[in-house]
Design an enzyme around this catalytic site. Sequence first.
Site, PDB file in Angstrom:
ATOM      1  N   LYS A  10       0.839  -1.201   0.000  1.00 33.67           N
ATOM      2  CA  LYS A  10       0.000   0.000   0.000  1.00 33.67           C
ATOM      3  C   LYS A  10       0.877   1.256   0.000  1.00 33.67           C
ATOM      4  O   LYS A  10       2.095   1.184   0.247  1.00 33.67           O
ATOM      5  CB  LYS A  10      -0.920  -0.037   1.226  1.00 33.67           C
ATOM      6  CG  LYS A  10      -2.007  -1.139   1.164  1.00 33.67           C
ATOM      7  CD  LYS A  10      -2.773  -1.144   2.481  1.00 33.67           C
ATOM      8  CE  LYS A  10      -4.025  -1.980   2.445  1.00 33.67           C
ATOM      9  NZ  LYS A  10      -4.723  -1.975   3.762  1.00 33.67           N
ATOM     10  N   TYR A  50     -12.208  -2.579  -3.407  1.00 36.63           N
ATOM     11  CA  TYR A  50     -12.767  -2.700  -2.064  1.00 36.63           C
ATOM     12  C   TYR A  50     -14.303  -2.705  -2.113  1.00 36.63           C
ATOM     13  O   TYR A  50     -14.954  -2.029  -1.324  1.00 36.63           O
ATOM     14  CB  TYR A  50     -12.250  -1.558  -1.187  1.00 36.63           C
ATOM     15  CG  TYR A  50     -10.841  -1.770  -0.667  1.00 36.63           C
ATOM     16  CD1 TYR A  50     -10.494  -2.913   0.050  1.00 36.63           C
ATOM     17  CD2 TYR A  50      -9.846  -0.808  -0.871  1.00 36.63           C
ATOM     18  CE1 TYR A  50      -9.209  -3.103   0.539  1.00 36.63           C
ATOM     19  CE2 TYR A  50      -8.547  -0.993  -0.383  1.00 36.63           C
ATOM     20  CZ  TYR A  50      -8.242  -2.146   0.328  1.00 36.63           C
ATOM     21  OH  TYR A  50      -6.967  -2.336   0.823  1.00 36.63           O
ATOM     22  N   HIS A 129      -2.004  -5.146   1.489  1.00 38.16           N
ATOM     23  CA  HIS A 129      -3.275  -5.841   1.271  1.00 38.16           C
ATOM     24  C   HIS A 129      -2.956  -7.265   0.876  1.00 38.16           C
ATOM     25  O   HIS A 129      -1.985  -7.498   0.156  1.00 38.16           O
ATOM     26  CB  HIS A 129      -4.066  -5.160   0.144  1.00 38.16           C
ATOM     27  CG  HIS A 129      -5.197  -6.014  -0.356  1.00 38.16           C
ATOM     28  ND1 HIS A 129      -6.405  -6.091   0.296  1.00 38.16           N
ATOM     29  CD2 HIS A 129      -5.278  -6.883  -1.396  1.00 38.16           C
ATOM     30  CE1 HIS A 129      -7.191  -6.957  -0.347  1.00 38.16           C
ATOM     31  NE2 HIS A 129      -6.524  -7.448  -1.375  1.00 38.16           N
TER      32      HIS A 129
HETATM   33  N1  UDP Z   1      -9.663  -0.414   7.619  1.00 33.85           N
HETATM   34  C1  UDP Z   1      -9.677   0.839   8.215  1.00 33.85           C
HETATM   35  N2  UDP Z   1     -10.456   1.031   9.335  1.00 33.85           N
HETATM   36  C2  UDP Z   1     -11.183   0.022   9.888  1.00 33.85           C
HETATM   37  C3  UDP Z   1     -11.168  -1.241   9.259  1.00 33.85           C
HETATM   38  C4  UDP Z   1     -10.393  -1.429   8.123  1.00 33.85           C
HETATM   39  O1  UDP Z   1      -8.985   1.760   7.752  1.00 33.85           O
HETATM   40  O2  UDP Z   1     -11.833   0.242  10.915  1.00 33.85           O
HETATM   41  C5  UDP Z   1      -8.822  -0.621   6.413  1.00 33.85           C
HETATM   42  C6  UDP Z   1      -7.509  -1.360   6.707  1.00 33.85           C
HETATM   43  O3  UDP Z   1      -6.458  -0.689   6.009  1.00 33.85           O
HETATM   44  C7  UDP Z   1      -7.775  -2.743   6.128  1.00 33.85           C
HETATM   45  C8  UDP Z   1      -8.721  -2.424   4.989  1.00 33.85           C
HETATM   46  O4  UDP Z   1      -9.550  -1.391   5.503  1.00 33.85           O
HETATM   47  O5  UDP Z   1      -6.580  -3.392   5.703  1.00 33.85           O
HETATM   48  C9  UDP Z   1      -9.572  -3.561   4.504  1.00 33.85           C
HETATM   49  O6  UDP Z   1     -10.258  -4.131   5.588  1.00 33.85           O
HETATM   50  P1  UDP Z   1     -10.363  -5.708   5.754  1.00 33.85           P
HETATM   51  O7  UDP Z   1     -11.304  -6.011   6.872  1.00 33.85           O
HETATM   52  O8  UDP Z   1     -10.664  -6.332   4.429  1.00 33.85           O
HETATM   53  O9  UDP Z   1      -8.890  -6.108   6.254  1.00 33.85           O
HETATM   54  P2  UDP Z   1      -7.689  -6.892   5.544  1.00 33.85           P
HETATM   55  O10 UDP Z   1      -8.300  -7.921   4.627  1.00 33.85           O
HETATM   56  O11 UDP Z   1      -6.859  -5.870   4.819  1.00 33.85           O
HETATM   57  O12 UDP Z   1      -6.928  -7.526   6.685  1.00 33.85           O
HETATM   58 MG    MG Z   2      -9.741  -7.702   3.176  1.00 34.34          MG
END
Ligand code: UDP
Ligand code: MG
Length: 162
Positions: A10, A50, A129
Amino acid sequence: MIERTLILVKPDGVQRGLSGKIISRFEDAGLKIVGMKMDWIDKKFAEKHYSDIGKRYGKRILNNLVDYIKEGPVIAIVLEGVNAVENVRKITGSTYPNEALPGTIRGDFSHISKIYANKKNKKVGNLIHASATKKEAIEEIKLWFSVSELFNYKTVHEKHTQ
Ligand code: UDP
Ligand code: MG
Protein backbone atom coordinates in the site's frame (compact mmCIF):
# COMPACT_ATOMS: atom_id res chain seq x y z
CA MET A 1 -3.44 -26.92 -3.73
CA ILE A 2 -1.07 -24.65 -5.63
CA GLU A 3 -2.85 -21.31 -5.50
CA ARG A 4 -2.30 -17.75 -6.61
CA THR A 5 -3.11 -14.72 -4.48
CA LEU A 6 -2.84 -10.94 -4.75
CA ILE A 7 -0.90 -8.63 -2.49
CA LEU A 8 -0.54 -4.86 -2.68
CA VAL A 9 2.23 -2.92 -1.00
CA LYS A 10 0.00 0.00 0.00
CA PRO A 11 1.10 3.65 -0.34
CA ASP A 12 2.48 3.78 3.24
CA GLY A 13 4.64 0.73 2.52
CA VAL A 14 5.98 2.21 -0.73
CA GLN A 15 6.56 5.66 0.80
CA ARG A 16 8.32 4.24 3.85
CA GLY A 17 10.70 2.34 1.55
CA LEU A 18 9.56 -1.02 2.90
CA SER A 19 8.66 -2.66 -0.43
CA GLY A 20 11.86 -4.69 -0.62
CA LYS A 21 11.58 -5.95 2.96
CA ILE A 22 7.91 -6.84 2.47
CA ILE A 23 8.55 -8.72 -0.78
CA SER A 24 11.49 -10.56 0.84
CA ARG A 25 9.21 -12.00 3.52
CA PHE A 26 7.25 -13.85 0.84
CA GLU A 27 10.29 -14.84 -1.23
CA ASP A 28 11.98 -16.15 1.91
CA ALA A 29 8.96 -18.42 2.51
CA GLY A 30 9.39 -19.84 -0.99
CA LEU A 31 6.39 -18.10 -2.53
CA LYS A 32 6.92 -17.35 -6.21
CA ILE A 33 6.31 -13.96 -7.82
CA VAL A 34 4.32 -14.60 -11.00
CA GLY A 35 3.22 -11.00 -11.68
CA MET A 36 4.28 -7.57 -10.45
CA LYS A 37 3.64 -3.91 -11.33
CA MET A 38 3.41 -0.42 -9.87
CA ASP A 39 0.18 1.50 -10.35
CA TRP A 40 -1.46 4.64 -8.98
CA ILE A 41 -5.15 3.82 -8.90
CA ASP A 42 -8.11 6.19 -9.06
CA LYS A 43 -11.29 6.34 -6.95
CA LYS A 44 -13.31 4.19 -9.33
CA PHE A 45 -10.74 1.38 -9.36
CA ALA A 46 -10.27 1.61 -5.57
CA GLU A 47 -14.02 1.21 -5.05
CA LYS A 48 -13.98 -1.85 -7.33
CA HIS A 49 -11.09 -3.39 -5.42
CA TYR A 50 -12.77 -2.70 -2.06
CA SER A 51 -16.31 -3.46 -3.26
CA ASP A 52 -17.30 -5.26 -0.01
CA ILE A 53 -16.01 -2.66 2.47
CA GLY A 54 -19.00 -0.26 2.42
CA LYS A 55 -21.31 -3.11 3.40
CA ARG A 56 -18.92 -4.41 6.06
CA TYR A 57 -17.79 -1.17 7.68
CA GLY A 58 -19.96 1.70 6.40
CA LYS A 59 -19.39 4.73 4.21
CA ARG A 60 -16.99 6.64 6.48
CA ILE A 61 -14.42 3.82 6.71
CA LEU A 62 -14.81 3.08 2.99
CA ASN A 63 -14.06 6.73 2.15
CA ASN A 64 -10.98 6.76 4.41
CA LEU A 65 -9.78 3.52 2.85
CA VAL A 66 -10.27 4.75 -0.72
CA ASP A 67 -8.33 7.94 0.14
CA TYR A 68 -5.60 5.78 1.73
CA ILE A 69 -5.12 3.41 -1.18
CA LYS A 70 -4.83 6.29 -3.67
CA GLU A 71 -2.48 8.40 -1.52
CA GLY A 72 0.36 7.25 -3.80
CA PRO A 73 1.38 4.40 -6.07
CA VAL A 74 1.02 0.81 -4.92
CA ILE A 75 2.96 -2.29 -5.95
CA ALA A 76 0.67 -5.13 -7.00
CA ILE A 77 2.07 -8.66 -6.88
CA VAL A 78 0.64 -12.08 -7.63
CA LEU A 79 2.23 -14.80 -5.51
CA GLU A 80 2.01 -18.52 -6.15
CA GLY A 81 2.56 -21.43 -3.79
CA VAL A 82 1.02 -24.20 -1.70
CA ASN A 83 -2.17 -22.83 -0.07
CA ALA A 84 -0.87 -19.41 -1.04
CA VAL A 85 -3.98 -17.50 0.08
CA GLU A 86 -3.84 -18.74 3.66
CA ASN A 87 -0.04 -18.67 3.91
CA VAL A 88 0.22 -15.12 2.60
CA ARG A 89 -2.43 -13.94 5.09
CA LYS A 90 -0.44 -15.61 7.89
CA ILE A 91 2.76 -13.81 6.88
CA THR A 92 0.78 -10.55 6.50
CA GLY A 93 -0.76 -10.67 10.01
CA SER A 94 -4.05 -9.40 11.45
CA THR A 95 -5.82 -6.37 10.00
CA TYR A 96 -5.18 -4.18 13.07
CA PRO A 97 -1.42 -3.80 13.56
CA ASN A 98 -1.67 -3.61 17.37
CA GLU A 99 -3.19 -7.12 17.26
CA ALA A 100 -0.82 -8.48 14.59
CA LEU A 101 1.82 -10.81 16.02
CA PRO A 102 5.52 -9.99 15.96
CA GLY A 103 7.06 -11.77 12.99
CA THR A 104 4.21 -10.74 10.71
CA ILE A 105 4.58 -7.79 8.33
CA ARG A 106 1.83 -5.75 9.99
CA GLY A 107 3.06 -6.65 13.49
CA ASP A 108 6.68 -5.76 12.77
CA PHE A 109 6.27 -2.54 10.78
CA SER A 110 3.19 -0.82 12.26
CA HIS A 111 1.26 -0.59 15.53
CA ILE A 112 -1.93 1.51 15.10
CA SER A 113 -5.19 0.21 16.60
CA LYS A 114 -8.73 0.21 15.25
CA ILE A 115 -9.95 2.24 18.25
CA TYR A 116 -7.32 4.96 17.76
CA ALA A 117 -7.84 5.12 13.99
CA ASN A 118 -11.61 5.38 14.21
CA LYS A 119 -11.54 7.91 17.06
CA LYS A 120 -9.23 10.13 15.00
CA ASN A 121 -11.15 9.34 11.78
CA LYS A 122 -7.92 7.98 10.23
CA LYS A 123 -7.08 5.00 8.07
CA VAL A 124 -5.73 1.84 9.64
CA GLY A 125 -2.34 2.08 7.92
CA ASN A 126 -1.19 -1.51 7.72
CA LEU A 127 1.23 -1.50 4.77
CA ILE A 128 -0.15 -4.34 2.76
CA HIS A 129 -3.28 -5.84 1.27
CA ALA A 130 -3.63 -9.59 0.84
CA SER A 131 -6.60 -11.47 -0.62
CA ALA A 132 -8.59 -12.97 2.26
CA THR A 133 -10.18 -15.98 0.53
CA LYS A 134 -9.64 -18.12 -2.57
CA LYS A 135 -12.67 -16.48 -4.18
CA GLU A 136 -11.36 -12.99 -3.39
CA ALA A 137 -7.94 -13.96 -4.79
CA ILE A 138 -9.43 -15.08 -8.10
CA GLU A 139 -11.53 -11.92 -8.42
CA GLU A 140 -8.68 -9.57 -7.42
CA ILE A 141 -6.08 -11.16 -9.72
CA LYS A 142 -8.56 -10.76 -12.58
CA LEU A 143 -9.15 -7.12 -11.66
CA TRP A 144 -5.45 -6.20 -11.43
CA PHE A 145 -3.71 -8.39 -14.03
CA SER A 146 -4.35 -9.54 -17.57
CA VAL A 147 -3.42 -13.13 -18.48
CA SER A 148 -0.37 -11.93 -20.45
CA GLU A 149 0.99 -10.14 -17.35
CA LEU A 150 1.25 -13.42 -15.40
CA PHE A 151 4.17 -15.80 -15.91
CA ASN A 152 4.84 -19.53 -15.58
CA TYR A 153 8.41 -20.48 -14.76
CA LYS A 154 10.36 -22.65 -12.34
CA THR A 155 12.21 -21.23 -9.37
CA VAL A 156 15.47 -22.92 -8.45
CA HIS A 157 14.18 -23.86 -5.00
CA GLU A 158 10.73 -25.19 -5.86
CA LYS A 159 12.21 -28.65 -5.32
CA HIS A 160 12.53 -27.83 -1.62
CA THR A 161 9.43 -25.69 -0.92
CA GLN A 162 6.65 -27.53 -2.79
N1 UDP B 1 -9.66 -0.41 7.62
C1 UDP B 1 -9.68 0.84 8.22
N2 UDP B 1 -10.46 1.03 9.34
C2 UDP B 1 -11.18 0.02 9.89
C3 UDP B 1 -11.17 -1.24 9.26
C4 UDP B 1 -10.39 -1.43 8.12
O1 UDP B 1 -8.99 1.76 7.75
O2 UDP B 1 -11.83 0.24 10.91
C5 UDP B 1 -8.82 -0.62 6.41
C6 UDP B 1 -7.51 -1.36 6.71
O3 UDP B 1 -6.46 -0.69 6.01
C7 UDP B 1 -7.77 -2.74 6.13
C8 UDP B 1 -8.72 -2.42 4.99
O4 UDP B 1 -9.55 -1.39 5.50
O5 UDP B 1 -6.58 -3.39 5.70
C9 UDP B 1 -9.57 -3.56 4.50
O6 UDP B 1 -10.26 -4.13 5.59
P1 UDP B 1 -10.36 -5.71 5.75
O7 UDP B 1 -11.30 -6.01 6.87
O8 UDP B 1 -10.66 -6.33 4.43
O9 UDP B 1 -8.89 -6.11 6.25
P2 UDP B 1 -7.69 -6.89 5.54
O10 UDP B 1 -8.30 -7.92 4.63
O11 UDP B 1 -6.86 -5.87 4.82
O12 UDP B 1 -6.93 -7.53 6.69
MG1 MG C 1 -9.74 -7.70 3.18
